[in-house]
Design an enzyme around this catalytic site. Sequence first.
Site: not given
Ligand code: SAH
Length: 406
Positions: A242, A263-264, A289-290, A350
């Site tokens: 993410f 990231d997705s 997808n994570a 969060c």
């Molecule tokens: N770590 C980042 C903030 C993450 S915010 C920082 O410090 O800036 C959450 C992120 O998760 C977003 O960029 C969103 O695109 C991503 N996201 C949401 N669902 C997801 C999934 N299932 N797989 C991968 N990424 C995902």
Amino acid sequence: MKASKPAITNPPIHLTARGAARVKGGHVWVYRSDIKEPKQKLEPGALVAVLDEKGRILGDALYSTASLIAIRMFASSREETLASDLAEIVGNRVAAAIAYRDEIVQQSEACRLVFSEADFLPGLIVDRYEDIITMQVLTQAMDRPDLRDAVLQSLREHFPSATVYERVDERIRELEHLPPKASGVVAKPQKGNAKTATIFNINNLRFHYDVASGQKTGAFLDQRDNYAAAAQYARGDALDVFTYQGGFALHLYQNCRRVTGVDSSRQALEVAEDNAGLNGYNVDWVEANAFDYLKDQSTSGRMYDTIVLDPPAFAKTRKNFDTAIRGYKELNLRALKMLRAGGTLITCSCSFHVSEAEFLEMLTAATADARRRVRVLEKRNAAKDHPVLLGVPETNYLKCIIARVE
Ligand code: SAH
């Protein structure tokens, strides 16, 4: 003889016993169901006197004619805030919020300048990215022309060369019955033209910011201190899950052999790649997808020395709690299994609806399932520019646990 009640000039709002208990406990929001219907018609965003069920004064608040949150406390003193002083007080509170950031934010051109309730300015969020300042107005009161002017004037005084850009959340304007409005520049620099894109420095790393781009959220400024802490422990092969625009990934890079950011969102990864370029770093970005990615990686036996998990809020409401915990557990379990001995997990949530204790309980269960021994090195929260206001648990939402796996 009965003591005479102090005279009040602001229109009164009488709370129910439950509403009064909430305010006396330090919370600043009172829901409409906890106030008695006002006798007189109130203007949107009016300054009101707040009285408990026995008619005793609790302070002053800002009223919304539309929101479920009917009032947000502005002052908890028996001395009345005069409506004619309100704009000046708002301007002074903005100045005080900025002075506090001057004191506590170092080596950073980006931070949150005003964090709503936590800076005694309910409904106002202001972030700074070098000389672009973004402002979000979340209530009828903060949208009042006199209060907007006071905020802008205070910002202009402190940051004469900044452009102030208002980021509008259409849904919130609808909920507050405010007329629709487009996002855009609301104050230009004293000299030169307005600017909507810039490069800002945090912890000596450089990042792009384009306020007018499709990416609505700016940077996750609340993680600023956690980035620096994570970098301290980071070693070897690192994975930032993410990653968004690469916040953790770029910090890890300073001490790692190899860093992958997942990231997705392709759009976020494009900015992440530009950010890496700005710093001369070479990070592998993976659009995936994570959950799937972690599953594939662990099945194929891939191991890491450092893993960051920073998902979006899984529990948007308390109703989602069980699903959220399942999601966090799956991610953390997979990450724990993939860490080499001596490796570090930096795991965040969060979700305000998942407390630190509940998050640690989830992590304990994941640890047991992964059959690892894990020591917590640090329990962290949001950076200091996102202070927690006691009595308002919603201001305490971010958890960042740094743990070492044996
Ligand atoms: N770590 C980042 C903030 C993450 S915010 C920082 O410090 O800036 C959450 C992120 O998760 C977003 O960029 C969103 O695109 C991503 N996201 C949401 N669902 C997801 C999934 N299932 N797989 C991968 N990424 C995902």
